[in-house]
Design a protein around this motif. Structure first.
Motif, PDB file in Angstrom:
ATOM      1  N   GLY A  87      85.245  39.075  80.599  1.00 20.63           N
ATOM      2  CA  GLY A  87      85.557  40.483  80.518  1.00 20.63           C
ATOM      3  C   GLY A  87      85.142  41.027  79.037  1.00 20.63           C
ATOM      4  O   GLY A  87      85.449  42.051  78.594  1.00 20.63           O
ATOM      5  N   GLU A  88      84.357  40.178  78.471  1.00 26.48           N
ATOM      6  CA  GLU A  88      83.649  40.648  77.037  1.00 26.48           C
ATOM      7  C   GLU A  88      82.583  41.398  77.238  1.00 26.48           C
ATOM      8  O   GLU A  88      82.417  42.206  76.241  1.00 26.48           O
ATOM      9  CB  GLU A  88      82.931  39.151  76.393  1.00 26.48           C
ATOM     10  CG  GLU A  88      81.781  38.587  77.023  1.00 26.48           C
ATOM     11  CD  GLU A  88      81.891  38.023  78.199  1.00 26.48           C
ATOM     12  OE1 GLU A  88      83.140  37.809  78.802  1.00 26.48           O
ATOM     13  OE2 GLU A  88      80.933  38.213  79.052  1.00 26.48           O
ATOM     14  N   ALA A  90      82.358  44.470  79.097  1.00 21.06           N
ATOM     15  CA  ALA A  90      83.064  45.822  78.960  1.00 21.06           C
ATOM     16  C   ALA A  90      83.561  46.367  77.548  1.00 21.06           C
ATOM     17  O   ALA A  90      83.453  47.296  77.120  1.00 21.06           O
ATOM     18  CB  ALA A  90      84.039  46.163  80.106  1.00 21.06           C
ATOM     19  N   ARG A  97      83.556  47.600  84.317  1.00 23.75           N
ATOM     20  CA  ARG A  97      83.575  45.974  84.711  1.00 23.75           C
ATOM     21  C   ARG A  97      82.219  45.789  85.675  1.00 23.75           C
ATOM     22  O   ARG A  97      82.089  46.435  86.681  1.00 23.75           O
ATOM     23  CB  ARG A  97      84.627  45.605  85.417  1.00 23.75           C
ATOM     24  CG  ARG A  97      86.218  45.754  84.555  1.00 23.75           C
ATOM     25  CD  ARG A  97      86.133  44.795  83.484  1.00 23.75           C
ATOM     26  NE  ARG A  97      87.175  44.887  82.664  1.00 23.75           N
ATOM     27  CZ  ARG A  97      87.379  44.428  81.248  1.00 23.75           C
ATOM     28  NH1 ARG A  97      86.436  43.903  80.679  1.00 23.75           N
ATOM     29  NH2 ARG A  97      88.478  44.611  80.783  1.00 23.75           N
ATOM     30  N   SER A  98      81.589  44.567  85.321  1.00 23.03           N
ATOM     31  CA  SER A  98      80.425  44.364  85.969  1.00 23.03           C
ATOM     32  C   SER A  98      80.672  43.640  87.356  1.00 23.03           C
ATOM     33  O   SER A  98      79.897  43.067  88.051  1.00 23.03           O
ATOM     34  CB  SER A  98      79.358  43.590  85.095  1.00 23.03           C
ATOM     35  OG  SER A  98      80.152  42.419  84.793  1.00 23.03           O
ATOM     36  N   ARG A 138      75.878  32.569  80.420  1.00 21.68           N
ATOM     37  CA  ARG A 138      76.141  33.433  81.627  1.00 21.68           C
ATOM     38  C   ARG A 138      74.679  33.737  82.118  1.00 21.68           C
ATOM     39  O   ARG A 138      74.385  33.795  83.519  1.00 21.68           O
ATOM     40  CB  ARG A 138      76.762  34.703  81.526  1.00 21.68           C
ATOM     41  CG  ARG A 138      78.268  34.597  80.447  1.00 21.68           C
ATOM     42  CD  ARG A 138      79.275  35.420  81.397  1.00 21.68           C
ATOM     43  NE  ARG A 138      80.518  35.580  80.632  1.00 21.68           N
ATOM     44  CZ  ARG A 138      81.487  34.835  80.349  1.00 21.68           C
ATOM     45  NH1 ARG A 138      81.273  33.314  81.115  1.00 21.68           N
ATOM     46  NH2 ARG A 138      82.509  35.031  79.848  1.00 21.68           N
ATOM     47  N   THR A 142      73.060  32.569  85.761  1.00 25.95           N
ATOM     48  CA  THR A 142      72.553  33.604  86.845  1.00 25.95           C
ATOM     49  C   THR A 142      71.233  33.394  87.044  1.00 25.95           C
ATOM     50  O   THR A 142      70.807  33.424  88.324  1.00 25.95           O
ATOM     51  CB  THR A 142      72.882  34.910  86.204  1.00 25.95           C
ATOM     52  OG1 THR A 142      74.261  34.993  85.848  1.00 25.95           O
ATOM     53  CG2 THR A 142      72.508  36.087  87.382  1.00 25.95           C
TER      54      THR A 142
HETATM   55  P1  CMP Z   1      82.850  42.351  82.373  1.00 27.32           P
HETATM   56  O1  CMP Z   1      81.787  43.362  82.764  1.00 27.32           O
HETATM   57  O2  CMP Z   1      83.759  43.267  81.179  1.00 27.32           O
HETATM   58  O3  CMP Z   1      83.940  41.998  83.506  1.00 27.32           O
HETATM   59  C1  CMP Z   1      83.256  41.357  84.717  1.00 27.32           C
HETATM   60  C2  CMP Z   1      83.240  40.057  83.743  1.00 27.32           C
HETATM   61  O4  CMP Z   1      82.565  38.843  84.551  1.00 27.32           O
HETATM   62  C3  CMP Z   1      81.995  40.213  82.606  1.00 27.32           C
HETATM   63  O5  CMP Z   1      82.589  41.063  81.744  1.00 27.32           O
HETATM   64  C4  CMP Z   1      81.654  38.769  82.245  1.00 27.32           C
HETATM   65  O6  CMP Z   1      82.657  38.312  81.440  1.00 27.32           O
HETATM   66  C5  CMP Z   1      81.805  38.093  83.775  1.00 27.32           C
HETATM   67  N1  CMP Z   1      80.490  38.197  84.373  1.00 27.32           N
HETATM   68  C6  CMP Z   1      79.737  39.158  84.833  1.00 27.32           C
HETATM   69  N2  CMP Z   1      78.323  38.802  85.298  1.00 27.32           N
HETATM   70  C7  CMP Z   1      78.641  37.421  85.136  1.00 27.32           C
HETATM   71  C8  CMP Z   1      77.776  36.450  85.668  1.00 27.32           C
HETATM   72  N3  CMP Z   1      76.628  36.660  86.117  1.00 27.32           N
HETATM   73  N4  CMP Z   1      78.035  35.151  85.323  1.00 27.32           N
HETATM   74  C9  CMP Z   1      79.288  34.626  84.523  1.00 27.32           C
HETATM   75  N5  CMP Z   1      80.141  35.746  84.326  1.00 27.32           N
HETATM   76  C10 CMP Z   1      79.890  37.037  84.526  1.00 27.32           C
END
Ligand code: CMP
Length: 234
Positions: A87-88, A90, A97-98, A138, A142
């Motif tokens: 969640g870092e 956002a 949130r992604s 991350r 990915t």
């Molecule tokens: P946030 O976008 O705030 O909320 C969803 C969270 O999932 C994001 O922050 C990251 O902490 C995590 N996240 C998003 N995409 C990925 C990814 N591709 N791989 C790992 N963690 C992810």
């Protein structure tokens, strides 16, 4: 679930390179302002597209970060264990949130608000660099997963995923690598973008060849070299 005392929380957070970058007073300040959240296995913390101004540190338990296709198919992007954060994104960019976050086990979480974290980030270069490390990890993950999806068939993707899980959760018992995590074939399918049935069929074939086994409802890699060959990593 029993709430952790402050010393136990501090210990868990200090086990992560991110929070270890903070001086004691700064960590205590974040702990004093953070909110507690207890979630049950299967509970959703947030969904892609939700507004969110906080990041989450996992004190105990395990979370799953996933994406869902319009047809409802789920892909696991990551698992977040105790001492790690999610969640870092956002929190940092102020956007929605992604991805989705769901509890894989009963978990104790700590919610850290942007306004309580940013002042520390602005004044602590080591903390900023450690957070960049989290984001780089991350992205690397990915990129690797995307490459695997584009270039490998199911046995290739599945063998690579089992080897990655072994690096993180494996321990040696009687010449095998046992994964210290419960994973159903549905869970594995979500990692590799395949159905439970396809994963079931592949795992059964590998069990017959003595490449993998199920022990105490956990997966064991009996012939990791064979998996490396299938993964194209030998
Ligand atoms: P946030 O976008 O705030 O909320 C969803 C969270 O999932 C994001 O922050 C990251 O902490 C995590 N996240 C998003 N995409 C990925 C990814 N591709 N791989 C790992 N963690 C992810």
């Amino acid at each position: 679930m029993k709430s952790m005392d402050q010393e136990a929380r501090r210990r868990v957070l200090l086990s992560s390179p991110l929070f270890d970058a903070l001086p004691r007073e700064a960590l205590d300040d974040i702990l004093a302002r953070a909110g507690d959240k207890f979630v049950r296995r299967g509970q959703t913390i947030f969904l892609k597209g939700d507004e969110g101004s906080y990041m989450v540190a996992v004190l105990s338990g395990r979370m799953r970060i996933s994406a869902t296709s319009p047809e409802g198919r789920e892909i696991t992007l990551n698992m977040i264990d105790a001492g790690e954060v999610f969640g870092e994104m956002a929190l940092l960019d102020g956007k929605t949130r992604s991805a989705d976050a769901t509890a894989l086990e009963d978990s104790q979480l700590l919610l850290v608000e942007r306004r309580d974290f940013l002042p520390h980030l602005m004044s602590n270069l080591t903390l900023a660099l450690r957070l960049i490390d989290v984001l780089c990890a991350r992205l690397r993950d990915t990129s690797e997963t995307l490459g695997n999806f584009a270039m490998l068939d199911l046995p290739g993707r599945l063998s690579r995923r089992l080897l990655t899980l072994a690096a993180e959760y494996g321990h040696f018992v009687d010449g095998q690598i046992r994964l210290n995590i419960r994973l159903s074939h549905t869970d594995l399918g979500r990692f590799v973008g395949s159905s439970r049935e396809s994963v079931n069929k592949q795992m059964r074939a590998w069990e017959e060849d003595g490449i993998v086994a199920r022990a105490d409802s956990r997966i064991a890699l009996c012939k990791p070299d064979a998996l490396r060959r299938i993964a194209g990593q030998d």
